[in-house]
Write a protein that holds these residues in place. Sequence first.
Motif, PDB file in Angstrom:
ATOM      1  N   THR A 100       0.827  -1.196   0.000  1.00 33.57           N
ATOM      2  CA  THR A 100       0.000   0.000   0.000  1.00 33.57           C
ATOM      3  C   THR A 100       0.867   1.253   0.000  1.00 33.57           C
ATOM      4  N   THR A 101       0.224   2.395  -0.066  1.00 33.45           N
ATOM      5  CA  THR A 101       0.956   3.657  -0.045  1.00 33.45           C
ATOM      6  C   THR A 101       1.372   3.977   1.390  1.00 33.45           C
ATOM      7  N   PRO A 102       2.450   4.730   1.579  1.00 29.96           N
ATOM      8  CA  PRO A 102       2.859   5.090   2.945  1.00 29.96           C
ATOM      9  C   PRO A 102       1.768   5.826   3.715  1.00 29.96           C
ATOM     10  N   THR A 103       1.026   6.708   3.043  1.00 28.69           N
ATOM     11  CA  THR A 103       0.013   7.489   3.747  1.00 28.69           C
ATOM     12  C   THR A 103      -1.145   6.620   4.200  1.00 28.69           C
ATOM     13  N   PHE A 104      -1.652   5.757   3.327  1.00 29.66           N
ATOM     14  CA  PHE A 104      -2.759   4.887   3.736  1.00 29.66           C
ATOM     15  C   PHE A 104      -2.314   3.948   4.850  1.00 29.66           C
ATOM     16  N   ALA A 105      -1.083   3.462   4.764  1.00 27.32           N
ATOM     17  CA  ALA A 105      -0.575   2.576   5.814  1.00 27.32           C
ATOM     18  C   ALA A 105      -0.502   3.295   7.153  1.00 27.32           C
ATOM     19  N   ALA A 106       0.029   4.514   7.148  1.00 30.33           N
ATOM     20  CA  ALA A 106       0.225   5.245   8.403  1.00 30.33           C
ATOM     21  C   ALA A 106      -1.072   5.801   8.968  1.00 30.33           C
ATOM     22  N   ARG A 107      -1.942   6.297   8.079  1.00 23.90           N
ATOM     23  CA  ARG A 107      -3.121   7.020   8.546  1.00 23.90           C
ATOM     24  C   ARG A 107      -4.351   6.152   8.746  1.00 23.90           C
ATOM     25  N   TRP A 108      -4.376   4.946   8.168  1.00 27.94           N
ATOM     26  CA  TRP A 108      -5.561   4.102   8.352  1.00 27.94           C
ATOM     27  C   TRP A 108      -5.207   2.655   8.688  1.00 27.94           C
ATOM     28  N   LEU A 109      -4.431   2.006   7.837  1.00 28.37           N
ATOM     29  CA  LEU A 109      -4.252   0.567   7.979  1.00 28.37           C
ATOM     30  C   LEU A 109      -3.546   0.179   9.279  1.00 28.37           C
ATOM     31  N   SER A 110      -2.487   0.913   9.630  1.00 28.55           N
ATOM     32  CA  SER A 110      -1.744   0.555  10.841  1.00 28.55           C
ATOM     33  C   SER A 110      -2.591   0.682  12.099  1.00 28.55           C
ATOM     34  N   ARG A 111      -3.621   1.528  12.046  1.00 30.80           N
ATOM     35  CA  ARG A 111      -4.483   1.727  13.210  1.00 30.80           C
ATOM     36  C   ARG A 111      -5.521   0.627  13.361  1.00 30.80           C
ATOM     37  N   HIS A 112      -5.758  -0.144  12.288  1.00 33.27           N
ATOM     38  CA  HIS A 112      -6.835  -1.124  12.315  1.00 33.27           C
ATOM     39  C   HIS A 112      -6.388  -2.565  12.083  1.00 33.27           C
ATOM     40  N   ILE A 113      -5.173  -2.756  11.576  1.00 33.03           N
ATOM     41  CA  ILE A 113      -4.765  -4.092  11.160  1.00 33.03           C
ATOM     42  C   ILE A 113      -4.726  -5.075  12.329  1.00 33.03           C
ATOM     43  N   GLY A 114      -4.507  -4.570  13.538  1.00 32.78           N
ATOM     44  CA  GLY A 114      -4.511  -5.453  14.701  1.00 32.78           C
ATOM     45  C   GLY A 114      -5.852  -6.144  14.887  1.00 32.78           C
ATOM     46  N   ALA A 115      -6.947  -5.445  14.562  1.00 33.55           N
ATOM     47  CA  ALA A 115      -8.280  -6.040  14.672  1.00 33.55           C
ATOM     48  C   ALA A 115      -8.441  -7.182  13.679  1.00 33.55           C
ATOM     49  N   PHE A 116      -7.871  -7.023  12.482  1.00 35.59           N
ATOM     50  CA  PHE A 116      -7.931  -8.110  11.498  1.00 35.59           C
ATOM     51  C   PHE A 116      -7.219  -9.346  12.026  1.00 35.59           C
ATOM     52  N   GLN A 117      -6.051  -9.139  12.637  1.00 30.05           N
ATOM     53  CA  GLN A 117      -5.296 -10.281  13.127  1.00 30.05           C
ATOM     54  C   GLN A 117      -5.990 -10.956  14.310  1.00 30.05           C
ATOM     55  N   LEU A 118      -6.698 -10.177  15.134  1.00 29.11           N
ATOM     56  CA  LEU A 118      -7.465 -10.777  16.224  1.00 29.11           C
ATOM     57  C   LEU A 118      -8.597 -11.638  15.691  1.00 29.11           C
ATOM     58  N   GLU A 119      -9.230 -11.185  14.601  1.00 27.64           N
ATOM     59  CA  GLU A 119     -10.320 -11.948  14.004  1.00 27.64           C
ATOM     60  C   GLU A 119      -9.812 -13.149  13.199  1.00 27.64           C
ATOM     61  N   ASN A 120      -8.551 -13.071  12.757  1.00 31.09           N
ATOM     62  CA  ASN A 120      -7.984 -14.126  11.912  1.00 31.09           C
ATOM     63  C   ASN A 120      -6.622 -14.540  12.477  1.00 31.09           C
ATOM     64  N   PRO A 121      -6.606 -15.202  13.617  1.00 31.67           N
ATOM     65  CA  PRO A 121      -5.333 -15.521  14.281  1.00 31.67           C
ATOM     66  C   PRO A 121      -4.427 -16.453  13.477  1.00 31.67           C
ATOM     67  N   GLY A 122      -4.974 -17.145  12.485  1.00 29.84           N
ATOM     68  CA  GLY A 122      -4.145 -18.033  11.677  1.00 29.84           C
ATOM     69  C   GLY A 122      -3.464 -17.343  10.514  1.00 29.84           C
ATOM     70  N   ILE A 123      -3.691 -16.031  10.370  1.00 32.45           N
ATOM     71  CA  ILE A 123      -3.102 -15.288   9.252  1.00 32.45           C
ATOM     72  C   ILE A 123      -2.152 -14.227   9.784  1.00 32.45           C
ATOM     73  N   ALA A 124      -0.883 -14.356   9.439  1.00 37.04           N
ATOM     74  CA  ALA A 124       0.086 -13.311   9.756  1.00 37.04           C
ATOM     75  C   ALA A 124       0.029 -12.257   8.652  1.00 37.04           C
ATOM     76  N   VAL A 125       0.477 -11.051   8.966  1.00 33.80           N
ATOM     77  CA  VAL A 125       0.429  -9.952   7.996  1.00 33.80           C
ATOM     78  C   VAL A 125       1.837  -9.443   7.728  1.00 33.80           C
ATOM     79  N   ARG A 126       2.141  -9.297   6.467  1.00 34.30           N
ATOM     80  CA  ARG A 126       3.388  -8.647   6.037  1.00 34.30           C
ATOM     81  C   ARG A 126       2.989  -7.413   5.243  1.00 34.30           C
ATOM     82  N   LEU A 127       3.507  -6.262   5.630  1.00 33.98           N
ATOM     83  CA  LEU A 127       3.114  -4.994   5.007  1.00 33.98           C
ATOM     84  C   LEU A 127       4.311  -4.339   4.340  1.00 33.98           C
ATOM     85  N   GLU A 128       4.122  -3.902   3.117  1.00 34.25           N
ATOM     86  CA  GLU A 128       5.159  -3.176   2.382  1.00 34.25           C
ATOM     87  C   GLU A 128       4.545  -1.904   1.817  1.00 34.25           C
ATOM     88  N   THR A 129       5.278  -0.794   1.900  1.00 39.90           N
ATOM     89  CA  THR A 129       4.747   0.475   1.418  1.00 39.90           C
ATOM     90  C   THR A 129       5.679   1.100   0.383  1.00 39.90           C
TER      91      THR A 129
END
Length: 307
Positions: A100-129
């Motif tokens: 994703t773009t640095p701005t979307f990662a910093a301003r939205w995704l990084s604030r919410h991605i933890g909730a995705f991982q809580l809902e999907n504990p079997g999926i790890a996340v790798r993020l590149e900007t």
Amino acid sequence: MKLSRQLPLNALRVFEATARHMSFTKAGDELGMTQTAVSYQIKLLEDFIGVALFVRKPRQVTLTESGQKLAPRVAEAFGALRNAVADAKQIKSDTLFIHTTPTFAARWLSRHIGAFQLENPGIAVRLETSQEFVNFSQTDVDLAIRAGAGVWPGLDSHLLMRGGFSPMLSPALAETIGGVKTPADLLKLRLIDAGDPWWQQWFHQAGVSDPPLQNRTGSRLGAQTFEAAAAIAGQGVAILTPEFYTDEVALGRLMQPFDITSHDGANYWLVYPENRKNAPKIKAFREWIFKLMPSVDQQGQKPISGA
């Protein structure tokens, strides 16, 4: 007859790299081959097909009409093979690779991605900007969030957020000139990255014709998130996407002095290869993100619930 005898897979791989780089030398560097070996493989493929694929010129090669037709289909085929192997390697503890773009990662995704991982504990996340468009056929990226018009061949795209931009600054900086009362007042202050074409477009929409932007000294910080940080610090006026900075406005760290938002046709989209839309980890992320950010139907894009 063996598949390798029926279809010259190695020569096709060399052709794909050469067509992408438009250079025998660069293709060889990528594949660990000499220029001569690359040329030999291309000749084998041309003999196999019965048509020339490249026009050889001194220090330059160009695709023939046949080569232009073949190149995207070969790239797509190798991308499908890469995806098939990736799906075959899936294990219980999977990894979702997001670009994703640095701005979307910093301003939205990084604030919410933890909730995705809580809902999907079997999926790890790798993020590149980065600001560049990722090439799915050349990387292991599963999905991307990118800004643009939303039409990319071979990709499914779903609108996440409409883009838009408007000047924003710290209230303290505005007070140094007795407040910002008209759009022209902004020209009394330092504009962060005055060379950004967004400024010209916004001033025109705000009724300021020919604003003197050309001779202004400005820094190019490379991403909205950095420009916003400079604006919060009182270093100037930044032109930003207001939707990303509602918290800063609520806290009094930034202000949007005018309710004028310009658009250049670029919005934020969730994209992934069409042939991978049913991959479990992509479906899980797709369903999760639209619980938080309902899709906006535009230009025939169907809501995600119908995907």
